[in-house]
Design an enzyme around this catalytic site. Structure first.
Site, PDB file in Angstrom:
ATOM      1  N   CYS A 126     -36.556   0.823 -28.383  1.00  0.00           N
ATOM      2  CA  CYS A 126     -35.437   0.829 -29.330  1.00  0.00           C
ATOM      3  C   CYS A 126     -34.447   1.964 -29.065  1.00  0.00           C
ATOM      4  CB  CYS A 126     -35.964   0.919 -30.758  1.00  0.00           C
ATOM      5  SG  CYS A 126     -37.232  -0.288 -31.098  1.00  0.00           S
TER       6      CYS A 126
ATOM      7  N   HIS B  61     -30.642   3.276 -35.216  1.00  0.00           N
ATOM      8  CA  HIS B  61     -31.425   2.084 -34.898  1.00  0.00           C
ATOM      9  C   HIS B  61     -31.823   1.444 -36.229  1.00  0.00           C
ATOM     10  CE1 HIS B  61     -34.416  -0.635 -33.648  1.00  0.00           C
ATOM     11  NE2 HIS B  61     -35.452   0.118 -33.972  1.00  0.00           N
TER      12      HIS B  61
ATOM     13  N   ASN C 152     -34.483  -5.990 -37.225  1.00  0.00           N
ATOM     14  CA  ASN C 152     -34.633  -4.996 -36.166  1.00  0.00           C
ATOM     15  C   ASN C 152     -34.521  -5.704 -34.817  1.00  0.00           C
ATOM     16  OD1 ASN C 152     -35.665  -3.273 -34.214  1.00  0.00           O
ATOM     17  ND2 ASN C 152     -37.331  -2.494 -35.480  1.00  0.00           N
TER      18      ASN C 152
HETATM   19  O1  UT7 Z   1     -38.178  -0.515 -33.994  1.00  0.00           O
HETATM   20  C1  UT7 Z   1     -39.160   0.402 -33.701  1.00  0.00           C
HETATM   21  C2  UT7 Z   1     -39.399   1.314 -34.782  1.00  0.00           C
HETATM   22  N1  UT7 Z   1     -40.152   0.645 -35.831  1.00  0.00           N
HETATM   23  C3  UT7 Z   1     -40.129   1.163 -37.027  1.00  0.00           C
HETATM   24  O2  UT7 Z   1     -39.434   2.105 -37.251  1.00  0.00           O
HETATM   25  C4  UT7 Z   1     -41.022   0.590 -38.093  1.00  0.00           C
HETATM   26  C5  UT7 Z   1     -41.495   1.700 -38.981  1.00  0.00           C
HETATM   27  N2  UT7 Z   1     -42.392   1.255 -40.039  1.00  0.00           N
HETATM   28  C6  UT7 Z   1     -41.978   0.527 -41.079  1.00  0.00           C
HETATM   29  O3  UT7 Z   1     -40.829   0.141 -41.174  1.00  0.00           O
HETATM   30  C7  UT7 Z   1     -42.967   0.252 -42.168  1.00  0.00           C
HETATM   31  O4  UT7 Z   1     -44.137   1.002 -41.924  1.00  0.00           O
HETATM   32  C8  UT7 Z   1     -43.342  -1.236 -42.315  1.00  0.00           C
HETATM   33  C9  UT7 Z   1     -42.169  -2.003 -42.890  1.00  0.00           C
HETATM   34  C10 UT7 Z   1     -43.725  -1.831 -40.991  1.00  0.00           C
HETATM   35  C11 UT7 Z   1     -44.499  -1.375 -43.280  1.00  0.00           C
HETATM   36  O5  UT7 Z   1     -44.160  -0.800 -44.537  1.00  0.00           O
HETATM   37  P1  UT7 Z   1     -45.146   0.235 -45.237  1.00  0.00           P
HETATM   38  O6  UT7 Z   1     -44.556   0.565 -46.516  1.00  0.00           O
HETATM   39  O7  UT7 Z   1     -45.388   1.360 -44.269  1.00  0.00           O
HETATM   40  O8  UT7 Z   1     -46.416  -0.643 -45.462  1.00  0.00           O
HETATM   41  P2  UT7 Z   1     -47.898  -0.335 -44.963  1.00  0.00           P
HETATM   42  O9  UT7 Z   1     -48.052  -0.698 -43.543  1.00  0.00           O
HETATM   43  O10 UT7 Z   1     -48.296   1.029 -45.419  1.00  0.00           O
HETATM   44  O11 UT7 Z   1     -48.689  -1.378 -45.833  1.00  0.00           O
HETATM   45  C12 UT7 Z   1     -48.736  -1.302 -47.273  1.00  0.00           C
HETATM   46  C13 UT7 Z   1     -49.394  -2.544 -47.809  1.00  0.00           C
HETATM   47  C14 UT7 Z   1     -50.681  -2.890 -47.089  1.00  0.00           C
HETATM   48  O12 UT7 Z   1     -51.570  -3.441 -48.035  1.00  0.00           O
HETATM   49  P3  UT7 Z   1     -52.746  -2.565 -48.647  1.00  0.00           P
HETATM   50  O13 UT7 Z   1     -53.565  -2.122 -47.472  1.00  0.00           O
HETATM   51  O14 UT7 Z   1     -52.048  -1.417 -49.343  1.00  0.00           O
HETATM   52  O15 UT7 Z   1     -53.438  -3.507 -49.558  1.00  0.00           O
HETATM   53  C15 UT7 Z   1     -50.277  -3.975 -46.132  1.00  0.00           C
HETATM   54  O16 UT7 Z   1     -51.339  -4.852 -45.808  1.00  0.00           O
HETATM   55  O17 UT7 Z   1     -48.524  -3.647 -47.615  1.00  0.00           O
HETATM   56  C16 UT7 Z   1     -49.230  -4.683 -46.921  1.00  0.00           C
HETATM   57  N3  UT7 Z   1     -48.276  -5.394 -46.101  1.00  0.00           N
HETATM   58  C17 UT7 Z   1     -47.596  -6.451 -46.549  1.00  0.00           C
HETATM   59  N4  UT7 Z   1     -47.618  -7.099 -47.723  1.00  0.00           N
HETATM   60  C18 UT7 Z   1     -46.794  -8.163 -47.871  1.00  0.00           C
HETATM   61  C19 UT7 Z   1     -47.907  -5.118 -44.811  1.00  0.00           C
HETATM   62  N5  UT7 Z   1     -46.989  -6.009 -44.417  1.00  0.00           N
HETATM   63  C20 UT7 Z   1     -46.798  -6.848 -45.472  1.00  0.00           C
HETATM   64  C21 UT7 Z   1     -45.958  -7.961 -45.679  1.00  0.00           C
HETATM   65  N6  UT7 Z   1     -45.994  -8.576 -46.880  1.00  0.00           N
HETATM   66  N7  UT7 Z   1     -45.119  -8.428 -44.727  1.00  0.00           N
END
Ligand code: UT7
Length: 382
Positions: free
Chosen positions: A112, A256, A286
């Site tokens: 990215c 980005h 993204n």
């Molecule tokens: O382009 C390269 C650079 N990439 C990035 O910069 C991405 C950086 N990261 C992010 O943008 C975020 O970490 C994400 C959007 C990918 C995820 O958001 P988050 O707030 O960090 O969620 P998390 O991974 O901490 O997950 C929180 C909860 C989890 O459930 P539990 O374990 O708390 O029960 C996940 O299983 O949200 C759940 N979850 C979802 N729920 C509904 C993860 N993805 C989803 C989803 N829908 N799509």
């Protein structure tokens, strides 16, 4: 002293829109979660398009804005993680589609951050005097490498391409400063294992039973989020200082487009309003290396950039890599009418024809040059 000024810009997005609701029908997620956690509403999906054709479309638009003929182009760099081939480079395909017969071309892999890395390379080539101009393109067809069963990643990515044309000038301005960084110890945080590599040491076992994630993006979202919010503010400040400017001089930051919450965090750490950042991820998601040049084109269209504005471009992602560039926006776009644009596109039809003719004559040449050997062989058999 030579300077590389942005003289043209363009973007291409496929027509097919993929909404959050559509994804919710495939995996266990919903619009509310996706929009509130990422800021993404919808993204585009390539259908007939490839990474190279999208890159070509963006480059052709950028050349039209720069009022340049493809035969004048001296360097083409494509930043991409989704090239159709390891080789030939996507940049070589674009060179052929454009009919840029006097250009060198290569692809660049920095995920990215790739577009900002590409700008830096092109800037160096222009400043050293080795080329007079360059096209830098970010192009991705991420839908092919998205694991559509993984809700943690499949809601994020989209397809598209963006490009800028850089031109040499003796007038101070254009790209004022760039900083590039990498930390390969974070390679496992965000990766796309090659199809032909089944033995990737850093993949956690749960990601590689039967190699099922090979060829698909794997990400630890939380860790990447933390990496971005920790490093992006610092690299912005460092690069602005390198350009002998302060944050007060900055008119716009084009980051980005990964997650609106990352952008809000970075704004808070820098002590600047969110409105200093341009975002379009609600509509395109993204698009990795393509996200900054697509956003740049949309920022111009939205009148967010005016002559003499200072704009910061900042990328971060797989590698890990991160990079920032400070640019003085000093271009005045020429008025290009629709008729002009259509007339200019005729040269690409000519480029296709010439490419086909070159292939044909090369094949004919190969056949003719084979025939003496065949004659010798058939003579020996007798
Ligand atoms: O382009 C390269 C650079 N990439 C990035 O910069 C991405 C950086 N990261 C992010 O943008 C975020 O970490 C994400 C959007 C990918 C995820 O958001 P988050 O707030 O960090 O969620 P998390 O991974 O901490 O997950 C929180 C909860 C989890 O459930 P539990 O374990 O708390 O029960 C996940 O299983 O949200 C759940 N979850 C979802 N729920 C509904 C993860 N993805 C989803 C989803 N829908 N799509």
């Amino acid at each position: 002293m030579l300077y590389a000024h942005i003289a043209g810009w363009g973007r291409f997005l496929p027509d097919r829109v993929l909404t959050n609701d559509e994804i919710s029908r495939q995996v266990d997620t919903d619009h509310e979660w996706i929009y509130s956690r990422t800021g993404i509403n919808e993204r585009r999906l390539a259908q007939g398009e490839t990474t190279a054709t999208m890159a070509f479309e963006a480059a052709a638009r950028a050349l039209a804005r720069a009022d340049m003929h493809p035969s004048q182009v001296e360097l083409i760099i494509v930043a991409t993680a989704t090239a159709e081939y390891v080789f030939p480079a996507t940049a070589s395909l674009v060179q052929d589609y454009l009919g840029a017969t006097r250009a060198g071309a290569f692809d660049l892999s920095a995920a990215c951050s790739g577009f900002v890395y590409g700008l830096s390379m092109a800037n160096g080539a222009i400043q050293s005097g080795s080329v007079r101009n360059a096209i830098v393109i970010g192009a991705e067809r991420l839908s092919l490498v998205t694991d559509w069963t993984d809700r943690g990643t499949c809601v994020l990515f989209g397809d598209g391409a963006g490009a800028v044309v850089l031109k040499r000038s003796h007038v101070p301005g254009g790209i004022l400063a760039t900083t590039l960084r990498s930390d390969g110890s974070g390679a496992d945080m965000l990766s796309l294992p090659n199809h032909h590599q089944n033995n990737i040491p850093f993949l956690a076992p749960e990601f590689s039973p039967n190699g099922q994630h090979v060829g698909k993006i794997t990400m630890n979202g939380r860790q990447v989020f933390r990496f971005a919010t920790n490093n992006v503010p610092e690299i912005i400040e460092e690069t602005v200082a390198k350009a002998n400017l302060t944050m007060k001089d900055v008119s716009l930051i084009i980051p980005h487009q990964a997650n609106v919450r990352i952008i809000e965090n970075v704004a808070r750490k820098l002590g600047v309003p969110d409105t200093l950042f341009f975002t379009n991820l609600d509509k395109v998601g993204n698009t990795s290396a393509a996200s900054i040049p697509i956003a740049l084109s949309e920022a111009v269209k939205a009148n967010r950039l005016r002559p003499d504005d200072v704009v910061v471009l900042v990328g971060f992602g797989g590698g890990l890599t991160w990079a920032a560039s400070v640019v003085k926006w000093d271009v005045t776009p020429p008025d290009v009418t629709l008729l002009d644009r259509e007339w200019k596109r005729a040269k690409y039809v000519w480029a296709r024809g010439r490419s086909q003719a070159r292939r044909f004559f090369r094949q004919m040449g190969a056949r003719l040059s084979r025939s003496p050997n065949k004659m010798i062989e058939s003579g020996r058999k007798k």
